[in-house]
Design an enzyme around this catalytic site. Sequence first.
Site, PDB file in Angstrom:
ATOM      1  N   CYS A   1       0.841  -1.201   0.000  1.00 24.68           N
ATOM      2  CA  CYS A   1       0.000   0.000   0.000  1.00 24.68           C
ATOM      3  C   CYS A   1       0.882   1.259   0.000  1.00 24.68           C
ATOM      4  CB  CYS A   1      -0.970  -0.050   1.189  1.00 24.68           C
ATOM      5  SG  CYS A   1      -2.196   1.266   1.171  1.00 24.68           S
TER       6      CYS A   1
ATOM      7  N   HIS B   1      -7.828  -5.476  -1.566  1.00 28.81           N
ATOM      8  CA  HIS B   1      -6.678  -4.752  -1.005  1.00 28.81           C
ATOM      9  C   HIS B   1      -6.127  -5.464   0.241  1.00 28.81           C
ATOM     10  CE1 HIS B   1      -4.272  -1.095  -0.640  1.00 28.81           C
ATOM     11  NE2 HIS B   1      -4.479  -1.147   0.660  1.00 28.81           N
TER      12      HIS B   1
ATOM     13  N   ASP C   1      -9.442  -4.540  -5.862  1.00 25.61           N
ATOM     14  CA  ASP C   1      -9.015  -3.542  -4.876  1.00 25.61           C
ATOM     15  C   ASP C   1      -9.877  -2.295  -5.021  1.00 25.61           C
ATOM     16  OD1 ASP C   1      -7.652  -1.776  -3.256  1.00 25.61           O
ATOM     17  OD2 ASP C   1      -5.673  -2.475  -3.863  1.00 25.61           O
TER      18      ASP C   1
END
Lengths: 114, 371
Positions: free
Chosen positions: B145, B331, B302
Amino acid sequence: MSEKSPSDPFSQMLQLYDDWTKTWSSAMSEMVASKGFADSVTQQMESGLSTMGLFRRQVNEAMEQYLQQMSLPTRREVLNLAERLTHIEMRLDDLDAKLDGMLDLLRSPRRRAT
Amino acid sequence: MMGIAENARQVEKSYLRMAEGAKAIVDSLDAPVGLTPKELVWSLNKTNLYRYTPTKPSGERLPVPLLLVYALINRTFIFDLAPGRSFVEFMVGEGFDVYLLDWGRPGPEDRNTSFDDYVTQYLYRAVRKLLRISGAPDLSILGYCLGATISTVFTALYPEVPIRNLILLTAPIDFAEQPESSLALWLQEGRLDVDRLVESFDNVPGELIRHWAKMLKPVENFVGAYVNLFRQLEDKSAVQGWQAVNRWVEDVVPVAGAAFRQFVMDYVRANKLVRGQLEIDGRPVDLGRIRAAVLNVVAQYDHLVAQSQAQSIMGLISSQDKEMRVIPSTHVGIMASARARDKLWPEIASWLEPRSGRLPLSAKAGASSAT
């Protein structure tokens, strides 16, 4: 789900959720992703932040004056001190790394040979 | 009479299941996480660098250490959820020498820490220390991320640092195309007043960001997550897994005000990183200077980082050895799902293992030091 007895409230609740999700999941996602919703949320937030900011500024100013009159450190001073400590910690870390590098040079075989 | 008795029994059973589920939710806030043995090897301000205790003898371990870098928003134990569900445990078991960089919980005194600072003041020093204590000539970095964004900027900014492999998981890099989501809309120019937000809070509360993230899929996140728990109450292992993930979702940290402001202004709104306009301390951040082997893992479903945001970096870096894999996952699922454990983690290990061996002397001669 269908294996459960219809009188089982727990299964009924799960079934209700499944039915509800089919209808509302994508509708809700679309709704929160709409420009109208985004405008509404940001306007509300803006209004909340304005009020909060004003309140916070006034409390901080009053508190700072009071603490100064009492000869006590203010929040701003304590935060500045903490920031300086972090910078000192960083410089120590750099010194530590330089010392490591110098020790490596001293211990290197070529250095010892000379 | 039998019907009434049966109904009463069903109601009682349902009540007990509801109570059990409610208890599981409450208990999840104390779910045991991050249990893989580790040692603190370096710290600076609130940032800690840990080394996980190797389980293989030194002769069987891979010589290139692996540094895990996570985002600034949630806690790093997503890498080490619980025994049997831990990416760290898996990689240590595969013979990798695993280090974890934990940014810690910023306090009001860290409000001026910028996104750049995380790269130049913290990650730089952590990598320098890692190379020192491991004695390795180079290292691999895995960023997840925003941790992947930080790792990318770091690799581009310091081409002299010997990063042999760079693994990116769901990396938000290119903001030219915004997904049609509430978060993207709120972050747009003219909507969220970032300066006022930071001025009001010093650091942006993690709870606020968690709420924004949950609002992307309100029904699934505010209701569905709990319904899923109730569905699997009879499976103790599944409940433990749910609790660990729920603790991770709920256990948020604030984001340093200056870092949040800079990320929104420079990365999201101005897209400076991809446009080649980002400069840190007078040095250009040129993605074209990334030459490490790159594995870019993109999650197909995601809803936080769109595929377009994560994949365009492949055309901007100079790495000869680069690969992108699109995984049918979300995600969080990319690190917390059973599919990740069974498929993605072994894939990452298989990709990294042949790239983590000892280099021939001729190749080593060109390697430089981070210091």
